[in-house]
Design an enzyme around this catalytic site. Structure first.
Site, PDB file in Angstrom:
ATOM      1  N   HIS A   1     -26.505 -14.771 -81.980  1.00 55.91           N
ATOM      2  CA  HIS A   1     -25.492 -14.692 -80.916  1.00 55.91           C
ATOM      3  C   HIS A   1     -24.183 -15.310 -81.378  1.00 55.91           C
ATOM      4  O   HIS A   1     -23.103 -14.730 -81.170  1.00 55.91           O
ATOM      5  CB  HIS A   1     -26.019 -15.417 -79.668  1.00 55.91           C
ATOM      6  CG  HIS A   1     -24.994 -15.649 -78.602  1.00 55.91           C
ATOM      7  ND1 HIS A   1     -24.883 -14.848 -77.477  1.00 55.91           N
ATOM      8  CD2 HIS A   1     -24.025 -16.599 -78.478  1.00 55.91           C
ATOM      9  CE1 HIS A   1     -23.893 -15.291 -76.726  1.00 55.91           C
ATOM     10  NE2 HIS A   1     -23.360 -16.360 -77.307  1.00 55.91           N
ATOM     11  N   GLU A   2     -24.258 -16.487 -81.997  1.00 58.26           N
ATOM     12  CA  GLU A   2     -23.036 -17.145 -82.454  1.00 58.26           C
ATOM     13  C   GLU A   2     -22.356 -16.348 -83.569  1.00 58.26           C
ATOM     14  O   GLU A   2     -21.120 -16.254 -83.621  1.00 58.26           O
ATOM     15  CB  GLU A   2     -23.349 -18.571 -82.923  1.00 58.26           C
ATOM     16  CG  GLU A   2     -23.939 -19.475 -81.848  1.00 58.26           C
ATOM     17  CD  GLU A   2     -23.108 -19.525 -80.579  1.00 58.26           C
ATOM     18  OE1 GLU A   2     -21.872 -19.330 -80.651  1.00 58.26           O
ATOM     19  OE2 GLU A   2     -23.681 -19.735 -79.499  1.00 58.26           O
TER      20      GLU A   2
ATOM     21  N   HIS B   1     -20.279 -13.604 -82.147  1.00 57.66           N
ATOM     22  CA  HIS B   1     -18.945 -14.072 -81.771  1.00 57.66           C
ATOM     23  C   HIS B   1     -18.012 -14.039 -82.978  1.00 57.66           C
ATOM     24  O   HIS B   1     -16.849 -13.638 -82.875  1.00 57.66           O
ATOM     25  CB  HIS B   1     -19.006 -15.497 -81.222  1.00 57.66           C
ATOM     26  CG  HIS B   1     -19.365 -15.586 -79.779  1.00 57.66           C
ATOM     27  ND1 HIS B   1     -18.726 -14.866 -78.785  1.00 57.66           N
ATOM     28  CD2 HIS B   1     -20.307 -16.340 -79.142  1.00 57.66           C
ATOM     29  CE1 HIS B   1     -19.247 -15.162 -77.609  1.00 57.66           C
ATOM     30  NE2 HIS B   1     -20.214 -16.052 -77.797  1.00 57.66           N
TER      31      HIS B   1
ATOM     32  N   GLU C   1     -19.637 -13.167 -73.422  1.00 59.89           N
ATOM     33  CA  GLU C   1     -21.023 -13.585 -73.604  1.00 59.89           C
ATOM     34  C   GLU C   1     -21.988 -12.405 -73.620  1.00 59.89           C
ATOM     35  O   GLU C   1     -22.906 -12.355 -74.449  1.00 59.89           O
ATOM     36  CB  GLU C   1     -21.425 -14.583 -72.517  1.00 59.89           C
ATOM     37  CG  GLU C   1     -20.774 -15.955 -72.669  1.00 59.89           C
ATOM     38  CD  GLU C   1     -20.996 -16.568 -74.040  1.00 59.89           C
ATOM     39  OE1 GLU C   1     -22.140 -16.577 -74.529  1.00 59.89           O
ATOM     40  OE2 GLU C   1     -20.014 -17.026 -74.640  1.00 59.89           O
TER      41      GLU C   1
END
Length: 319
Positions: A130-131, A134, A199
C-alpha cells in the site's frame, strides 16, 4: 497529472496562508505571509520528507539491521518496478506505517515496531505494498507538503491571538476570531481531501503489487482494532501528519464523516473484498496469483514478527 494537482494544491495553500495573514495584519500581514509561504514551498519540496521522519523519530534500517522487513520492501519494490526506497523503523507500539518523499527516486517508507510485532508476514507485505502504491502514484510529495503547510497554517492561526485588536488588523476582533477558527479548520479540510481521495487508490494499487487483496484487508482490520487503543505521542504532537498514515494515528476519528482524515476501515475492507472477487473471476496472471489456496489469504500464517517468533515452516513468498 499528479504534478498539476500538486501545483494546484500549493497555490491553494499559499492563497490560504495569505488570507490568514491578511486577517491578522492587513496588507502587510498578507505580504509577509506570501514571503513565508514561498520560502516554505521551496523548503518543503526538498526537505518535508526529512522533517516528517524526524517528527516521528524514524530510524533508517538496512538488510543487516532488519533483514525480514527490509527484504519485504525490496521484493515488493521490484514487483512494482520502483527504485528501492529508504526503509525506516519507528519505535512506537501503535501499528501504523506511512510513505514519504518527493518522487520514487527519493522515496522512503516507515513502519512502526507495533506494526511488525502485531501483523503476520503476509499482512506486513500488504501494508508495505500500500505504501509503495503511494510512491508509485506520486502521492507522497503532495501528502508530505500538505502536512508541512497544514501545520504552518494552523500555527499561523494560533498566532492570531497575539495580534488581536492590532491597528493593522482590518477586521479587528472579528478578523482575529476568523483567523483562529478558520485557519486550522481549512487546513484540516485540505488534509482530509488529500488523504481520503488517495487511500482507496493506494489500497487497490497495493493489492495489485502484492497480488493478494485480502492480505491488506486483514492488516487493516488488525490495525484499526489496535491503533485507537494505543496513544501515538509523536502523531498527537504533530496532527498535521495524520493523513499520511495508513490508518489515522489520532484518537477518536474512525468515522467516514466530514471530519475524518481517512475512509472508514470497513469501507476499505469491503472494496478490497470486491477486488478479491474480481481477481478470482479474471483468468489472467493476477487472478492466478490471487486464486492460491484460500487458507493463506484468509488466515495468513504467523510471520517473523508474529506470536510464534518466526519459527513456523511457512513465512510466505517474501522470506
Amino acid at each position: 497529472m499528479n504534478m498539476v494537482r500538486t501545483a494546484m494544491l500549493l497555490a491553494f495553500m499559499t492563497a490560504l496562508f495569505m488570507a490568514i495573514g491578511f486577517l491578522i495584519g492587513g496588507t502587510g500581514g498578507m505580504l509577509i505571509a506570501l514571503a513565508i509561504a514561498a520560502a516554505m514551498n521551496l523548503f518543503s519540496y526538498w526537505n518535508a520528507d526529512k522533517m516528517v521522519l524526524r517528527m516521528h523519530h524514524a530510524l533508517e534500517v538496512d538488510e543487516s539491521s532488519a533483514p525480514e522487513y527490509y527484504g519485504i520492501v525490496r521484493q515488493l519494490a521490484e514487483r512494482a518496478g520502483l527504485p528501492m526506497p529508504k526503509v525506516y523503523l519507528i519505535k512506537n507500539d501503535q501499528p501504523n506505517a506511512f510513505a514519504t518523499g518527493r518522487n520514487p527516486q527519493n522515496a522512503a517508507v516507515a513502519a512502526t515496531t507495533g506494526l511488525l510485532h502485531r501483523l503476520t508476514h503476509e499482512e506486513v507485505a500488504g501494508v508495505m505494498a500500500h505504501e509503495l502504491a503511494h510512491v508509485k502514484h506520486r502521492d507522497t510529495l503532495t501528502m508530505t507538503i500538505t502536512a508541512t503547510l497544514a501545520g504552518a497554517i494552523s500555527m499561523l492561526g494560533n498566532f492570531a491571538f497575539f495580534f488581536r485588536g492590532g491597528r493593522n488588523n482590518p477586521l479587528g476582533l472579528i478578523g482575529m476570531l476568523a483567523a483562529m477558527i478558520l485557519a486550522p479548520l481549512a487546513a484540516a479540510m485540505v488534509q482530509m481531501a488529500v488523504s481520503r481521495t488517495r487511500e482507496y487508490s493506494a489500497d487497490r494499487g497495493g493489492a495489485e503489487i502484492c497480488g493478494h487483496p485480502m492480505w491488506l484487508a486483514s492488516a487493516l482490520a488488525k490495525i484499526a482494532g489496535s491503533a485507537p487503543r494505543i496513544v501515538n505521542e509523536d502523531a498527537e504532537r504533530n496532527p498535521a501528519t495524520a493523513h499520511m498514515f495508513i490508518i489515522n494515528p489520532l484518537s477518536g476519528q474512525r468515522m467516514d464523516g466530514l471530519f475524518s482524515t481517512h475512509p472508514a476501515t470497513e469501507n476499505r475492507i469491503a472494496a478490497l473484498q470486491r477486488m478479491e472477487d474480481e481477481f478470482r473471476s479474471q483468468p489472467d496472471d493476477i487472478a492466478a496469483t490471487a486464486q492460491q489456496p484460500r487458507q493463506r489469504q484468509s488466515e495468513p500464517q504467523s510471520g517473523p514478527w508474529g506470536r510464534n517468533g518466526g519459527k513456523q515452516d511457512h513465512k510466505g513468498p517474501w522470506s
